[in-house]
Scaffold this active site. Structure first.
Site, PDB file in Angstrom:
ATOM      1  N   SER A   1      41.938  28.266  48.104  1.00  0.00           N
ATOM      2  CA  SER A   1      42.392  27.127  48.513  1.00  0.00           C
ATOM      3  C   SER A   1      42.153  26.903  49.905  1.00  0.00           C
ATOM      4  O   SER A   1      42.468  25.943  50.545  1.00  0.00           O
ATOM      5  CB  SER A   1      43.589  26.489  48.132  1.00  0.00           C
ATOM      6  OG  SER A   1      44.517  27.535  47.779  1.00  0.00           O
TER       7      SER A   1
ATOM      8  N   ASN B   1      43.043  19.036  49.997  1.00  0.00           N
ATOM      9  CA  ASN B   1      44.396  19.405  50.356  1.00  0.00           C
ATOM     10  C   ASN B   1      44.646  19.018  52.117  1.00  0.00           C
ATOM     11  O   ASN B   1      45.802  18.662  52.449  1.00  0.00           O
ATOM     12  CB  ASN B   1      44.238  20.948  50.273  1.00  0.00           C
ATOM     13  CG  ASN B   1      44.874  21.649  49.076  1.00  0.00           C
ATOM     14  OD1 ASN B   1      45.341  20.735  48.312  1.00  0.00           O
ATOM     15  ND2 ASN B   1      44.433  22.891  48.517  1.00  0.00           N
TER      16      ASN B   1
ATOM     17  N   GLU C   1      36.090  20.893  44.042  1.00  0.00           N
ATOM     18  CA  GLU C   1      35.407  20.914  45.258  1.00  0.00           C
ATOM     19  C   GLU C   1      34.476  22.107  44.999  1.00  0.00           C
ATOM     20  O   GLU C   1      34.637  23.403  44.939  1.00  0.00           O
ATOM     21  CB  GLU C   1      36.252  20.974  46.352  1.00  0.00           C
ATOM     22  CG  GLU C   1      37.082  19.836  46.386  1.00  0.00           C
ATOM     23  CD  GLU C   1      38.088  20.036  47.727  1.00  0.00           C
ATOM     24  OE1 GLU C   1      38.392  19.116  48.259  1.00  0.00           O
ATOM     25  OE2 GLU C   1      38.873  21.155  47.852  1.00  0.00           O
TER      26      GLU C   1
ATOM     27  N   HIS D   1      36.736  25.157  43.812  1.00  0.00           N
ATOM     28  CA  HIS D   1      38.057  24.797  43.979  1.00  0.00           C
ATOM     29  C   HIS D   1      38.456  24.117  42.928  1.00  0.00           C
ATOM     30  O   HIS D   1      38.386  22.688  42.926  1.00  0.00           O
ATOM     31  CB  HIS D   1      38.165  24.341  45.295  1.00  0.00           C
ATOM     32  CG  HIS D   1      39.736  24.307  45.758  1.00  0.00           C
ATOM     33  ND1 HIS D   1      40.288  23.116  46.196  1.00  0.00           N
ATOM     34  CD2 HIS D   1      40.737  25.015  45.487  1.00  0.00           C
ATOM     35  CE1 HIS D   1      41.506  23.344  46.535  1.00  0.00           C
ATOM     36  NE2 HIS D   1      41.907  24.459  46.083  1.00  0.00           N
TER      37      HIS D   1
HETATM   38  P1  NAI Z   1      48.667  33.907  40.872  1.00  0.00           P
HETATM   39  O1  NAI Z   1      49.632  34.700  41.573  1.00  0.00           O
HETATM   40  O2  NAI Z   1      49.199  33.065  39.650  1.00  0.00           O
HETATM   41  O3  NAI Z   1      47.628  34.731  40.037  1.00  0.00           O
HETATM   42  C1  NAI Z   1      46.663  35.892  40.560  1.00  0.00           C
HETATM   43  C2  NAI Z   1      46.361  36.860  39.647  1.00  0.00           C
HETATM   44  O4  NAI Z   1      45.395  37.701  39.895  1.00  0.00           O
HETATM   45  C3  NAI Z   1      47.384  37.909  39.171  1.00  0.00           C
HETATM   46  O5  NAI Z   1      47.577  37.634  37.619  1.00  0.00           O
HETATM   47  C4  NAI Z   1      47.122  39.061  39.808  1.00  0.00           C
HETATM   48  O6  NAI Z   1      47.582  40.260  38.690  1.00  0.00           O
HETATM   49  C5  NAI Z   1      45.622  38.958  39.467  1.00  0.00           C
HETATM   50  N1  NAI Z   1      45.068  40.043  40.358  1.00  0.00           N
HETATM   51  C6  NAI Z   1      45.305  40.247  41.663  1.00  0.00           C
HETATM   52  N2  NAI Z   1      44.397  41.175  42.227  1.00  0.00           N
HETATM   53  C7  NAI Z   1      43.565  41.199  41.333  1.00  0.00           C
HETATM   54  C8  NAI Z   1      42.562  42.432  41.101  1.00  0.00           C
HETATM   55  N3  NAI Z   1      42.098  42.705  42.026  1.00  0.00           N
HETATM   56  N4  NAI Z   1      41.678  42.149  39.869  1.00  0.00           N
HETATM   57  C9  NAI Z   1      42.220  41.455  39.077  1.00  0.00           C
HETATM   58  N5  NAI Z   1      43.187  40.765  39.172  1.00  0.00           N
HETATM   59  C10 NAI Z   1      43.873  40.845  40.116  1.00  0.00           C
HETATM   60  O7  NAI Z   1      47.687  32.935  41.585  1.00  0.00           O
HETATM   61  P2  NAI Z   1      47.012  31.540  41.278  1.00  0.00           P
HETATM   62  O8  NAI Z   1      48.132  30.598  41.793  1.00  0.00           O
HETATM   63  O9  NAI Z   1      46.740  31.591  40.292  1.00  0.00           O
HETATM   64  O10 NAI Z   1      46.088  31.304  42.596  1.00  0.00           O
HETATM   65  C11 NAI Z   1      44.845  32.135  42.492  1.00  0.00           C
HETATM   66  C12 NAI Z   1      44.025  31.575  43.367  1.00  0.00           C
HETATM   67  O11 NAI Z   1      43.754  30.078  43.334  1.00  0.00           O
HETATM   68  C13 NAI Z   1      44.175  31.541  44.912  1.00  0.00           C
HETATM   69  O12 NAI Z   1      43.102  31.982  45.898  1.00  0.00           O
HETATM   70  C14 NAI Z   1      44.769  30.296  44.984  1.00  0.00           C
HETATM   71  O13 NAI Z   1      44.841  29.921  46.473  1.00  0.00           O
HETATM   72  C15 NAI Z   1      43.951  29.417  44.286  1.00  0.00           C
HETATM   73  N6  NAI Z   1      44.455  28.209  44.023  1.00  0.00           N
HETATM   74  C16 NAI Z   1      45.805  27.874  43.513  1.00  0.00           C
HETATM   75  C17 NAI Z   1      46.293  26.825  43.172  1.00  0.00           C
HETATM   76  C18 NAI Z   1      47.732  26.552  42.685  1.00  0.00           C
HETATM   77  O14 NAI Z   1      47.870  25.448  42.328  1.00  0.00           O
HETATM   78  N7  NAI Z   1      48.150  27.459  42.074  1.00  0.00           N
HETATM   79  C19 NAI Z   1      45.290  25.577  43.039  1.00  0.00           C
HETATM   80  C20 NAI Z   1      43.978  25.728  43.690  1.00  0.00           C
HETATM   81  C21 NAI Z   1      43.589  27.000  44.067  1.00  0.00           C
END
Ligand code: NAI
Length: 684
Positions: A418, A489, A451, A439
């Site tokens: 994001s 955002n 996006e 996104h």
């Molecule tokens: P989260 O922390 O809930 O999940 C991340 C997941 O990635 C975890 O389950 C972790 O174990 C896994 N992970 C980390 N490194 C890894 C690897 N090398 N190989 C495999 N799995 C791996 O994070 P979330 O909130 O889902 O965010 C993920 C992405 O989405 C980020 O880039 C965030 O900026 C973006 N995003 C998040 C939003 C939200 O509302 N949470 C909205 C839009 C985008």
């Protein structure tokens, strides 16, 4: 058998004396009732009146669907209420002719039958619908700020009674063939293979049309109508205030005042729709509808297809993205570092499938399409890889570097970041041209926008593939450049920060939210921040603060460090009980500042103007579409840029000057307002 072909219709008389009238709108994939289609229908009916057949069957010759409704693009062409009324009266005349034919008339409905299409069917004596999931019947006009205008308000209520009829008209929802049969909206719901035979049988031996039961017509009684109307108005106003959405109230008034005299009600229906259609709400909602079509059309010419999606990261976003893609029919492998995380993701997906698909076999099939993949075996065969791991440049770079050689050379590499610029992540790739951003917004199942992020190095072909993929999973693709916060955002953040600032100044959160919802936002900014999660808001705000002139409120930092994260922790600005915020009533003696809305809006609009200037999106239409579908910006106002045009650049500049003097430099208009001013003046 004789056949007469027109440009859009074909009239066949068979040996049994039945006339089969097929609609196949020229040069279009979907049947709509354009002006030309109506003129030809008029001619065809004239012929039928002069030489009545044994029966008339109206059906579609298209591969899919009966009729989707009136031609919405024509709604923008009326230059006066009188011109609109003339067209509507013409349509009324045609449908009245159809309804008055002495021979049995049958609408054979296979697929969608919406708006004007259903009004046409309602003007027939019988309706036979194909019992298939694709068959949907409804009157969605209120969603465009109008109500049925081709006799539908009268005929729907006459056909199914006032309770069911008004419910369908006021909500705009559609029903399946079977539900329509239960309501009495269609005479028969039959399997496709029997449809033509059923129409023929009804044509040859028409059954008696049963009148509605006393119970169903009871609320039509003159003295009961006002009572039900009061209840309906209350129900409607909870969702759509009269000042912003006048159409549903107009329907209730029509029914209460004129249901006893159908001819007069028809006449008044025409006048009411003519007034609504040229009004601001309808014109803006029609524009929003067309913007949506415009976003969908971005992928129209692409023949790019995706069968297999590989999602990396099964956290909040990855799990939902993977489940959504499987729900939409794709094979999905989902990778994470631990079994437990994958198991949780599968559990979440199962809930989504059960909620949306209901049928046990369909749920099982969707579960079979979603495969947990701890080792990343899916990489080698994936058409698209979506990364949704931690928001950390180094971690993302390491991941992309490690997978580039494992995927096919034509696989799209997408990140759900994001805030991190594509160029930063792409640095480590041998071929950064194939890296795009996809996104998604949280919650994925509910938010319609994605996006599609690109930068100078991204190949146009991959951007177009990304848009095609987005459309294939039923979302709206909005191309944006890889600048901090992209569009949604970035515009939202100053508005949310202003809300937190107001809160920190002591304004009760309920009043801040009320100012925004009265303007037409679906949810106030304080409740929105609580719903998104204050930790996420803080994270995005801190990243954006490095690039933009925004100050992260200390109050937000304090709340996050205390563990008050909003809905997910049960406490944020509001306390949450059973997932719902408890909104305390403000002290009666409290006098709220009179510039709450101006402060919220000006931060929002100022950033929107800056984004347009920085070419984050292609044009003002894209900006409006992005903010409406990404954040729910009051759709009846047509989007932020449309709102600026309507309210007037000069007036808003004046407000911003006052706010700058009173509250500081953050309200200073972006220099691009001057360009906007010049453009508006030129147009005038
Ligand atoms: P989260 O922390 O809930 O999940 C991340 C997941 O990635 C975890 O389950 C972790 O174990 C896994 N992970 C980390 N490194 C890894 C690897 N090398 N190989 C495999 N799995 C791996 O994070 P979330 O909130 O889902 O965010 C993920 C992405 O989405 C980020 O880039 C965030 O900026 C973006 N995003 C998040 C939003 C939200 O509302 N949470 C909205 C839009 C985008």
């Amino acid at each position: 058998m004789t056949t007469k072909s027109m440009k859009n219709w074909k009239l066949e008389h068979d040996d049994d004396g039945i006339a089969w009238l097929y609609l196949d709108k020229h040069d279009a994939g979907t049947n709509v009732l354009s002006g030309e289609v109506m003129e030809e229908l008029d001619q065809a009916l004239l012929e039928i009146v002069n030489q009545p057949p044994r029966a008339l069957v109206i059906l579609s010759a298209k591969e899919s669907g009966f009729i989707a409704g009136a031609d919405v693009t024509e709604f923008q062409n009326f230059d006066s209420e009188e011109a609109a009324l003339e067209k509507i009266r013409y349509a009324h005349g045609i449908f009245n002719t159809l309804a008055g034919l002495s021979c049995p008339t049958i609408a054979l409905i296979d697929g969608f039958c919406l708006g004007g299409g259903l009004e046409l069917a309602l003007a027939c004596r019988y309706r036979i619908a194909v019992d298939d999931p694709a068959t949907r019947l409804g009157l969605p006009e209120v969603r465009l700020g109008i109500h049925p205008g081709f006799g539908g308000t009268v005929r729907m209520i006459q056909t199914v009674g006032p309770l069911a009829g008004l419910d369908l008209i006021l909500t705009g929802r559609s029903v399946s063939a079977r539900a329509a049969r239960r309501l009495g909206l269609v005479t028969y719901a039959v399997p496709r293979r029997h449809a033509l035979r059923a129409a023929r049988e009804v044509a040859l031996s028409p059954p008696a049309v049963k009148p509605l039961s006393f119970f169903k017509t009871l609320p039509n009684l003159r003295f009961l109508r006002p009572l039900l109307a009061r209840f309906l108005v209350k129900k409607v106003s909870a969702k759509a205030p009269r000042a912003h959405y006048p159409a549903p109230y107009a329907v209730i008034d029509l029914w209460v005042n004129d249901f006893d005299k159908p001819d007069r009600m028809l006449e008044k229906e025409a006048a009411s729709v003519a007034g609504l259609i040229v009004g601001r709400t309808a014109q803006n909602l029609v524009r929003v509808f067309l913007l949506q079509e415009q976003l969908k059309a971005r992928a129209k010419d692409s023949d790019y297809t995706v069968k297999h999606v590989h999602v990396i990261g099964a956290g909040v976003m990855g799990a939902d993205i993977a489940a959504w893609c499987a729900f939409r029919g794709m094979t999905v492998t989902i990778q994470d570092r631990q079994h437990e995380t994958l198991a949780r993701a599968m559990g979440k997906a199962s809930k989504l499938f059960k909620r949306r698909l209901k049928d046990r076999l369909l749920v099982q099939a969707a579960m079979d399409r979603l495969v947990p993949d701890l080792r990343g075996d899916g990489l080698k065969s994936a058409d698209v890889v979506i990364e949704a791991i931690f928001e950390d440049v180094q971690v993302k770079q390491d991941l992309f570097k490690s997978i580039e050689d494992k995927v096919r050379p034509d696989t799209i590499l997408a990140t759900n970041t994001s805030s991190i610029p594509l160029a930063e992540i792409g640095k480590v790739l041998k071929d950064p041209a194939r890296l795009i951003g996809l996104h998604f917004f949280n919650p994925v199942a509910k938010m319609p926008l994605v996006e599609v992020v690109h930068d100078k190095k991204t190949s146009a072909e991959y951007v177009s593939h990304g848009a095609a993929f987005t459309k294939a999973i039923g979302k709206l693709p909005l191309p944006v450049t890889s600048t901090p916060g992209f569009l949604v955002n970035r515009v939202l953040m100053p508005y949310l920060i202003e809300a937190v600032t107001l809160y920190a100044e002591g304004v009760p959160p309920v009043l801040i939210d009320r100012a925004a919802t009265r303007f037409g936002m679906p949810m106030g900014p304080i409740e929105l921040a609580d719903t998104v999660g204050l930790d996420i808001c803080l994270h995005v705000a801190e990243i954006l603060a490095e690039h933009m002139d925004i100050e992260v409120p200390q109050r937000l930092k304090d709340m996050v460090s205390r563990g008050d994260l909003g809905k997910k922790s049960g406490r944020g600005f509001y306390v949450f009980k059973k997932g719902k915020p408890v909104k305390p009533t403000p002290d009666r003696r409290y006098v709220a500042p009179n510039d709450i809305l101006d402060r919220l809006l000006c931060r929002y609009l100022n950033e929107a103007v800056a984004c347009l200037h920085d070419k984050v999106v292609a044009d003002a239409d894209h900006l409006d579409a992005g903010m409406i579908f990404g954040t729910g910006f009051a759709p009846f106002r047509g989007g932020p840029m449309k709102y600026i045009e309507t309210r007037g650049v000069d007036q808003l500049l004046l407000i911003m000057e006052t706010l700058t003097e009173k509250h500081g430099e953050r309200f200073k208009p972006h220099p691009a307002w001057r360009e906007l001013k010049t453009n508006t003046e030129k147009q005038a």
